[in-house]
Design a protein around this motif. Structure first.
Motif, short mmCIF file in Angstrom:
data_model
loop_
_atom_site.label_atom_id
_atom_site.label_comp_id
_atom_site.label_asym_id
_atom_site.label_seq_id
_atom_site.Cartn_x
_atom_site.Cartn_y
_atom_site.Cartn_z
N SER B 142 2.68 -4.76 27.87
CA SER B 142 2.90 -3.52 27.16
C SER B 142 2.54 -2.31 28.01
CB SER B 142 2.08 -3.50 25.88
OG SER B 142 2.77 -4.16 24.90
N LEU B 144 3.73 0.46 27.37
CA LEU B 144 3.84 1.62 26.49
C LEU B 144 2.61 1.80 25.63
CD1 LEU B 144 7.42 0.76 25.40
CD2 LEU B 144 6.79 2.57 26.96
N THR B 145 1.74 0.80 25.67
CA THR B 145 0.51 0.88 24.88
C THR B 145 -0.45 1.79 25.60
OG1 THR B 145 0.70 -1.42 25.37
CG2 THR B 145 -0.35 -0.86 23.32
N ASP B 146 -0.48 2.99 25.18
CA ASP B 146 -1.25 3.97 25.91
C ASP B 146 -2.28 4.59 24.98
OD1 ASP B 146 -0.53 7.15 27.43
OD2 ASP B 146 -2.06 5.67 27.89
N PRO B 147 -3.53 4.41 25.13
CA PRO B 147 -4.18 3.63 26.18
C PRO B 147 -4.00 2.14 25.95
CG PRO B 147 -5.77 4.45 24.59
CD PRO B 147 -4.47 5.01 24.19
N LEU B 149 -4.58 -1.84 25.60
CA LEU B 149 -5.66 -2.60 24.96
C LEU B 149 -6.56 -3.16 26.05
CD1 LEU B 149 -3.86 -4.54 22.13
CD2 LEU B 149 -5.23 -2.50 21.97
N HIS B 154 -11.91 -3.81 23.16
CA HIS B 154 -11.36 -3.66 21.82
C HIS B 154 -11.78 -4.80 20.91
CE1 HIS B 154 -8.30 -0.68 23.35
NE2 HIS B 154 -8.74 -0.14 22.24
N LEU B 513 -0.41 -7.88 26.25
CA LEU B 513 0.81 -7.97 25.44
C LEU B 513 0.72 -7.05 24.23
CD1 LEU B 513 1.33 -11.84 25.26
CD2 LEU B 513 1.99 -10.32 27.07
N GLY B 514 -0.41 -6.38 24.12
CA GLY B 514 -0.58 -5.44 23.01
C GLY B 514 -0.93 -6.11 21.70
#
Lengths: 376, 544
Positions: B142, B144-147, B149, B154, B513-514
């Motif tokens: 991912s 596009l996962t900003d920020p 994981l 987390h 992988l988000g």
């Protein structure tokens, strides 16, 4: 990351208000597309609240096929709004045909049926028209629903809006959802443009839905003809809302419990622990993993904003009595409702659902740790 | 001159054996530890007589013979006593004077290990080191996962459900109506696969259950351990630790007697009941506890005489067909615990898995389906069964998951996959691949033995003597002289290490992988493989 803006107003307003808000958030989207959902219309369409309105883009051939299709089913045109571009086609926007919204007189036999059946018919017809147009790309239908118009096109939101002349009284409405598209992982496709609409439920999202495939497969397997398309990973948010509302009979307060359930530790001591545990267990396939900020509108005009479990996307709600807005960024809110009390702006966190009812009096915050209204 | 030794067709030289023992006369202290520790008596102390011819220059005198004697280690070449490469000799040698060496080109033994007309049986798993699971990559990172994981920071909720999950409409309705709801357990997605009390030594069992208890009670990881068929120690059945155990009962009700006797005294329900119909490594054969391992304790638990071989009993005579058998056993087992315990069948990977699954879909009491692929381990199986029968797990699982998707029942009947997970040490990657192909949980047995107890077995036919009760590490032996080598406390410690590191690795896979708040079951868009046909078959991305 897309930029989103939604407006709920007691009096009809121009869709340009939302488009301008998107424009000030321009840094956040690449201008690769715009989508608009207009509900509770104020103009001439507002006077025919029960008439389903078909909105989409049609070539001449497509229009002919559409008319034949609707005639055959007994739908008679009541009123048509054609968005005829005033200027040259903007760079990057293809010439597709006629942008149109057409209200229909419902055939007599359908009129006599109950609301659920009518709703199902509207949806079935929209799906059929969409599939009809897919091969030749001569019919592109975004919605077929009373008091609702949807517009989608590729290009910069403001340029496209000016090109289509959206600032016209027929499009003034009380509920607007608008998206400025940042093309991400999927190819540019008009049907991939937010907002997504199904039987009065409409949502748009910014972010990437990493749990898309399993959720899509689950929804597809529900056997409901409206759960289709999925050109975008965000379309499932609208369908999950629809599933929650229509299939499970649960209200907006439950939506967040479906997509981002509480952890087991948080559930301990919750007054509705048993129900929440059951929802978490049975709706496990619908859990999203974010990062997403979802803004949506329900059939009766309630608007909401929810965040993913970690609250990784921006989102703010604010406004004044009579008009509230949901925005990806505060500057969007500033542009649309500059005279509001900024101190009352609210940024929903990972447990919150921000809700504005159609009366537009206040922002209600529903926290997941609170007790829930009984399901109906 | 001495006469030639007798040479028969089965006379082998050391060179014919895959494992050869290298022994260094110069460093050996002749302490004898190697020969005493060798589980198969492949080496023995040897007395060697050496003749030296002494001839004077120009043959002024007649040459003389000098005879000397020296002591050393002799490798036996009888196939029954061949070296198994376990290297216990090396482990105990103070001077590193002895070590087994693999000669992969020596294949003669293969043709002679069936003496007496007995086909070879052995423990372990298929002698094929290849693994399709190892070829799968996680390709959907991912960006596009900003920020992004963060696997280390987390929150993660990597739990899975074991038990029949009702569809949402039905589940909510049942709550409203206070109706019966199938039991569902929230467990850790990696389970310890079924290894029976007869197969494992008491010390190994104790170590495993201690480790599992620690993981549950101290580390809040709901790890579950499956027993094999053939009953469970009475003390465990009556202890509070039973809730961490998935009891296996086979279609022949072997060991059920002991369980049913303990039922009234059970303080806790078992986590679940696994009904065994097949095992990946020996499909159709069932369990095979050879007589070497049936000691007094095992005989008592199973209600059999000591020292007799115990193949799984045949399917109970009340069951006529697999469909009926599955339905009947699920029903009766559920009933035994008042419908409070999930009951699911375990089958070997086979082309008809989907048929079994389709029967379960319509059975409201079916709590899942465990599928054991061809790479599954075993305490004893015929070589031919292990190497040439059964279905690989990846495609079998995928077919079943797709079947569930078609029926709209995905996640409602959890699929538990096993067989070759961590075969080459990649436990977390293999498990994650199976989860993304559609498994709700995975089972692994041999990896646990290898990692937590130092099992020496490999996919190159190393050791693999679990069946004859001479496990060099005391893991699968019922002989106290052997199993006291194994310290249960250390097994428990290592088991905890294994699960904690697995957990870290799983997070390192799913975070990019988000995914973090739900297990990525069926997230097939994340998988890629460089084998075109495998990609087509598994419906995942083809990547090169």
């Amino acid at each position: 990351m897309c930029r989103l803006f939604a407006l709920s107003s007691r009096d009809p307003v121009s869709p340009m208000r939302a488009i301008e808000a998107l424009n000030v958030m321009k840094e956040g989207h690449d201008g690769s597309g715009v989508g608009l959902f207009l509900h509770d219309l104020g103009g001439p369409f507002g006077e025919m609240k029960d008439a389903p309105i078909l909105s989409g883009i049609f070539t001449d051939d497509g229009l002919k096929r559409l008319d034949a299709f609707m005639d055959e089913r007994g739908f008679v045109t009541k009123s048509t709004l054609v968005l005829d571009p005033k200027t040259k086609v903007p760079a990057g926007t293809p010439v597709r045909g006629t942008y149109m919204a057409r209200a229909y007189e419902v055939p007599a036999d359908l009129k006599g049926k109950d609301q659920a059946e009518r709703e199902l018919t509207y949806m079935t017809l929209r799906v059929a028209l969409r599939l009809m147009g897919e091969g030749k790309e001569d019919i592109r239908v975004f919605s077929f629903w009373p008091d609702t118009i949807m517009v989608k096109e590729v290009g910069d939101p403001l340029t496209v809006a000016e090109y289509l002349g959206l600032d016209r009284p027929e499009l003034f409405c009380r509920r607007i959802l608008a998206q400025g598209r940042q093309n991400t992982n999927y190819a540019i496709n008009l049907y991939a443009c937010h907002p997504f609409f199904l039987q009065g439920v409409c949502t748009m999202t910014n972010g990437e839905n990493t749990a898309f495939i399993p959720i899509k497969e689950y929804l597809l397997s529900r056997g409901f003809p409206g759960y289709m398309g999925y050109q975008s990973d965000s379309e499932v948010f609208a369908h999950i809302m629809h599933f929650t509302l229509k299939r499970l009979g649960l209200g907006i307060e439950y939506y967040k419990h479906v997509i981002t359930p509480l952890s087991n530790a948080e559930m301990e001591g919750h007054p509705d622990r048993e129900l929440l545990a059951r929802i978490k267990q049975t709706c496990r396939k619908l859990i999203i993993d974010g990062p997403n900020c979802v803004i949506g509108c329900l059939p009766e005009g309630t608007m909401f904003m929810v965040q993913d479990r970690k609250k990784l996307r921006p989102g703010v709600v604010g406004g004044k009595d009579g008009m509230f807005a949901f925005s990806s960024e505060i500057c969007g809110l500033d542009a649309a409702i500059p005279d509001r009390d900024e101190h009352a702006d609210f940024q929903p966190m990972h447990l919150d659902t921000a809700i504005v009812r159609p009366e537009c009096q206040e922002v209600t915050i529903c926290n997941q740790l609170q007790s829930l209204p009984r399901p109906h | 001159m001495q006469s030639a030794p007798i040479l028969t067709p089965s006379t082998l030289s050391v060179n014919d054996l895959p494992w050869q023992v290298d022994w260094d006369i110069h460093t050996c202290t002749l302490c004898g530890r190697c020969t005493s520790v060798c589980p198969v008596s492949a080496i023995e102390l040897g007395v060697f007589r050496k003749r030296t011819v002494e001839a004077t220059l120009a043959l002024q005198k007649k040459p003389t013979n000098n005879y000397s004697i020296y002591y050393g280690i002799r490798q036996r070449t009888d196939p029954a006593y061949r070296c198994i490469g376990c290297a216990m000799c090396n482990m105990v040698c103070p001077n590193n004077a002895i070590t087994p060496r693999l000669r992969p080109e020596a294949t003669t033994l293969k043709f002679h290990n069936n003496r007496g007309g007995q086909a070879r049986t052995r423990g372990g798993r298929r002698n094929d080191s290849g693994s399709l699971l190892d070829q799968i990559k996680f390709i959907r990172i991912s960006m596009l996962t900003d920020p992004a994981l963060d696997a280390g920071r987390h929150e993660f909720e990597l739990r899975t459900l074991l038990g029949r999950v009702q569809p949402p409409e039905e589940g909510l309705h049942a709550l409203e109506e206070h109706a019966w709801v199938p039991a569902v357990r929230e467990i850790y997605p990696l389970m310890i696969g079924s290894m029976s009390f007869g197969a494992l030594s008491p010390n190994m069992w104790e170590g495993l259950i201690m480790g599992v208890t620690y993981l549950n009670e101290e580390l809040n990881m709901p790890v579950r351990m499956c027993t094999g068929e053939g009953g469970c120690p009475p003390r465990l059945l009556r202890s509070r630790f039973l809730k961490y155990v998935v009891l296996q009962i086979a279609s022949g009700y072997f060991g059920w007697d002991e369980i049913i006797k303990a039922l009234p005294d059970m303080k806790e329900d078992p986590c679940a009941i696994e009904i065994k119909y097949g095992q990946g490594a020996k499909p159709g054969d069932g369990g095979l506890l050879m007589w070497y391992k049936v000691n007094k304790l095992i005989a008592a638990i199973r209600g059999v005489p000591q020292g007799v071989s115990l193949p799984s009993p045949p399917t109970h005579q009340t069951q006529y067909s697999i469909e009926e058998s599955v339905a009947k056993m699920i029903q009766s087992m559920s009933m035994a615990w008042g419908f409070r315990v999930p009951v699911y069948p375990k089958i070997s990977g086979t082309t008809s898995s989907t048929a079994v699954l389709n029967n379960l879909i319509r059975n409201p009491y079916a709590a899942g389906l465990a599928i054991d692929g061809e790479d599954g381990g075993t305490g004893a199986a015929y070589n031919v069964s292990m190497n040439h029968m059964g279905h690989p797990i990846a495609t079998n699982l995928r077919d079943c998951y797709e079947d569930l998707c078609t029926a709209g029942k995905q996640n409602e009947i959890p699929l538990i996959a096993g067989g070759g997970i961590g075969k080459n040490g990649n436990l977390a990657a293999n498990a994650a691949a199976l989860i993304m192909l559609g498994a709700s949980a995975v089972q692994s047995g041999k990896y646990m033995m290898q990692a937590a107890a130092g099992c020496l077995g490999s996919e190159h036919d190393r050791c693999n003597v679990c069946n004859i009760g001479v496990c060099p590490k005391g893991i699968t032996s019922q002989d106290p002289r052997l199993y006291r080598r194994l310290d249960p406390e250390k097994v428990a410690e290592r088991l905890v290490d294994v699960f904690l590191s697995f957990d870290t690795e799983l997070r390192k896979i799913v975070a990019p992988l988000g995914r973090s708040t739900s297990l990525p079951i069926g997230m097939s868009d994340a998988l890629g493989i460089s084998d075109y046909h495998a990609a087509q078959r598994l419906k995942i991305k083809y990547v090169v």
